[in-house]
Enzyme design. Structure first.
Site, short mmCIF file in Angstrom:
data_model
loop_
_atom_site.label_atom_id
_atom_site.label_comp_id
_atom_site.label_asym_id
_atom_site.label_seq_id
_atom_site.Cartn_x
_atom_site.Cartn_y
_atom_site.Cartn_z
CG ASP A 77 -51.17 -13.77 -34.59
OD1 ASP A 77 -49.67 -14.04 -35.38
OD2 ASP A 77 -50.53 -14.82 -33.40
CE LYS B 189 -47.29 -11.50 -29.59
NZ LYS B 189 -46.17 -11.94 -29.64
NE ARG C 119 -43.63 -22.28 -32.38
CZ ARG C 119 -42.26 -21.36 -32.07
NH1 ARG C 119 -41.59 -22.01 -32.05
NH2 ARG C 119 -41.97 -20.22 -32.78
CG ASP D 16 -50.15 -14.41 -30.22
OD1 ASP D 16 -50.17 -14.45 -28.96
OD2 ASP D 16 -48.89 -14.41 -30.66
CE LYS E 44 -49.99 -17.72 -35.08
NZ LYS E 44 -49.24 -16.88 -34.61
CD GLU F 265 -49.76 -17.76 -31.06
OE1 GLU F 265 -48.85 -17.11 -30.43
OE2 GLU F 265 -50.15 -17.43 -32.39
N1 BES Z 1 -47.96 -13.28 -33.33
C1 BES Z 1 -46.49 -13.99 -33.11
C2 BES Z 1 -45.28 -13.93 -34.22
C3 BES Z 1 -45.18 -11.91 -34.76
C4 BES Z 1 -44.69 -11.45 -33.91
C5 BES Z 1 -46.10 -12.32 -35.63
C6 BES Z 1 -44.29 -10.08 -34.60
C7 BES Z 1 -45.67 -10.51 -36.20
C8 BES Z 1 -45.14 -9.75 -35.58
C9 BES Z 1 -45.97 -15.55 -32.40
O1 BES Z 1 -47.27 -16.19 -32.25
C10 BES Z 1 -45.26 -15.17 -31.39
O2 BES Z 1 -45.60 -14.91 -30.76
N2 BES Z 1 -43.85 -16.09 -31.75
C11 BES Z 1 -42.59 -15.59 -30.48
C12 BES Z 1 -42.63 -17.13 -30.88
C13 BES Z 1 -41.23 -17.36 -29.61
C14 BES Z 1 -42.22 -17.07 -28.06
C15 BES Z 1 -40.53 -18.20 -29.10
C16 BES Z 1 -41.57 -14.84 -30.97
O3 BES Z 1 -42.07 -14.64 -32.57
O4 BES Z 1 -41.35 -13.42 -30.54
ZN ZN Z 2 -47.33 -15.51 -30.20
ZN ZN Z 3 -48.76 -15.70 -32.67
#
Ligand code: BES
Ligand code: ZN
Ligand code: ZN
Length: 518
Positions: free
Chosen positions: A289, A278, A352, A271, A266, A350
């Site tokens: 990320d 966020k 996935r 992000d 990835k 994003e």
């Molecule tokens: N890049 C994030 C996941 C992440 C979180 C990486 C903390 C490193 C530390 C990913 O793209 C994301 O935002 N995932 C969301 C998914 C949710 C919206 C279903 C998450 O895990 O909150």
């Molecule tokens: Zn994300």
């Molecule tokens: Zn992400």
């Protein structure tokens, strides 16, 4: 620091710093030390200092003393604790401790004596140099005043004269490459997002393999990605003025028909969450990320140098996830590379989306024997495992067992999570084939279930490195920031797979994988 490996002899040693590893449950009488045939001047120094009985050789206990002898300026005793509790991981940690103790010293010529084969000497060298090399890393690209004294040091592992020196030097060389590959991944991941856009990442990857005869690099730009109909990947990139890139690195060792492994990393260079933005707290961490992408580049670098006998293809979808008038929105429906339609519920899920397209692309283009993706995919895996292990999700029990074994061996650990069919229900959409998020719970599993829809049943493992890719505090042999998670793990796996191909022929790989579990 430059590393050397040499046999010791009973002749006196000239050194700025001699390091000795000592067990708590061992009787270090002068006569026993003499039997080890280590340099005489050190035997004397050591037995005199041990006679005071101040040093108990507890695990992580150290004692440094300056010697009046001109030949040996300083001696550092490092405690190993009890014999039965020492393993490769404690030796890596000890490497970090040695690194910390050396830092304030001006010593240039350092000798570490390894005279006790409690585990094979080559394993001791490998673990110690890894611990030292990873602990010695810092990311200073944007630091104006670095106070670190810049001493050019020579670090020699002194091994018993009856050990196979050629083999030992090969082990040292390999392990230094493991360290270099991990640290390369760390540096890429540590770079701020304004200094590491998708285009810059592609440029860095090109630079890393420019001289290489074995790794070929190809970069697909936004037009190529559109022509390939990777709409999920393109959808993520839409909100940013930085154009997406798909980086493809192919490693071909040549020779007979080889088994084929595809690695996908990835590469979200930042992000923000997109329209589903966020919260501000810790958002700066989202520069990491692209740690999965960085790991893939680190691994490819290792392959280039050490050339195992396995075809490996690295694929990196790189994009920035930003909110904008052109961004994808919750409720939008997009059609992925394999024709499946996806309803976007949350634009922050994003990773996935771009992985879905590239997994399907990899399956179609390469028909790989194994596919492994690495991604900082979910906050949910951090809730489950903290930063002690990478989440492992796989549709293939043999591959999964090999990864767990590789994790234990390398210290870059993974822990298995289920992919039961019941979780798939969470992804049912009213409008499309799938939606891009499940419910409130088991978020790392539903994310993996989503990815599974794009691998067409081929042996696949997903590594969720969100908790292991970087540290907010120092941990073992890692300073704060990026860790290169996945690099040591997959180097270990690839080395085993390649040995299996070498000794048994491709068909025997499954058996060899099984054995590596024990
Ligand atoms: N890049 C994030 C996941 C992440 C979180 C990486 C903390 C490193 C530390 C990913 O793209 C994301 O935002 N995932 C969301 C998914 C949710 C919206 C279903 C998450 O895990 O909150
Ligand atoms: Zn994300
Ligand atoms: Zn992400």
């Amino acid at each position: 620091m430059k590393y050397y490996i040499n046999p010791y002899s009973e002749n006196d040693l000239i050194s700025d710093l001699v390091i000795f590893l000592l067990f708590k449950d061992t009787d270090y009488q002068p006569k026993n030390l003499g039997a080890a045939k280590i340099p005489q001047n050190i035997t004397i120094e050591l037995s005199e200092s041990l006679a005071f009985n101040d040093f108990k050789a507890e695990s992580r206990e150290t004692m440094l003393f300056h010697s009046p002898a001109k030949s040996v300026r300083r001696i550092l005793l490092a405690g190993l604790g009890e014999r039965k509790s020492v393993n490769a991981e404690t030796l890596r940690e000890l490497g970090a401790l040695i690194c910390e103790k050396m830092e304030p010293l001006s010593s240039k010529n350092i000798h570490l004596i390894l005279n006790d084969p409690f585990i094979r000497i080559e394993q001791q060298v490998a673990a110690l140099v890894e611990g030292i090399g990873l602990a010695d890393y810092s990311y200073t690209e944007f630091k104006g005043d670095i106070n670190k004294p810049n001493v050019a040091r020579k670090f020699s592992f002194m091994i018993p004269p009856d050990e196979n020196l050629v083999k030992m030097r090969r082990v040292l060389k390999r392990q230094l490459q493991v360290v270099a590959s991990t640290n390369l991944a760390r540096t890429l991941a540590n770079k701020p997002a304004n200094h590491l856009t998708p285009a810059i990442l592609a440029r860095e990857a090109k630079a890393a393999f420019r001289q290489s005869k074995k790794v070929q690099l190809k970069v697909y730009d936004d037009k190529d990605i559109a022509a390939l109909k990777m709409n999920a990947f393109l959808g993520v990139a839409r909100g940013s003025s930085e154009k997406p890139k798909l980086i493809e690195a192919r490693y071909k060792p040549g020779g007979k028909k080889r088994k084929r492994l595809v690695l996908i990393g990835k590469g979200i260079t930042f992000d923000s969450g997109g329209i589903s933005i966020k919260p501000s707290a810790h958002m700066e961490e989202m520069k990491y990320d692209m740690a999965g992408a960085a790991a893939v580049i680190g691994i490819m670098k290792f392959l280039d140098k050490l050339q195992p006998k396995l075809d490996v293809i690295g694929l990196i979808p790189a994009a920035e996830n930003m909110p904008d008038a052109r961004s994808i929105k919750p409720g939008d429906v997009i059609t992925a590379f394999n024709g499946k339609t996806i309803e976007i519920i949350n634009t922050d899920a994003e990773g996935r989306l771009l992985l879905a397209d590239v997994l399907a692309f990899a399956v179609k283009k390469y028909r790989p024997d194994w596919i492994i993706d690495l991604a900082t995919l979910t906050g949910s895996v951090v809730v489950a495992l903290g930063n002690q292990a990478t989440g492992l999700f796989s549709n293939d029990s043999t591959l999964s067992a090999s990864l767990i074994a590789a994790g234990e061996d390398s210290g870059d650990r993974v822990w298995p999570m289920p992919l039961w069919p019941e979780y798939k229900k969470e992804l049912e959409s009213d409008t499309a084939d799938l939606k891009n998020v499940g419910g409130r719970y088991a978020g790392s599993i539903t994310a993996a279930k989503f990815l599974e829809e794009f691998v067409d049943g081929r042996p696949w493992a997903h590594l969720d490195i969100a908790g292991t890719a970087y540290n907010q505090k120092e941990k073992a042999y890692f300073s704060k920031t990026a860790t290169g998670a996945g690099v040591r793990l997959l180097i270990n796996l690839i080395s085993k797979l390649s040995r299996a191909v070498d000794t048994a022929g491709g068909e025997e790989i499954k058996k060899a994988e099984g054995k590596s579990m024990k």
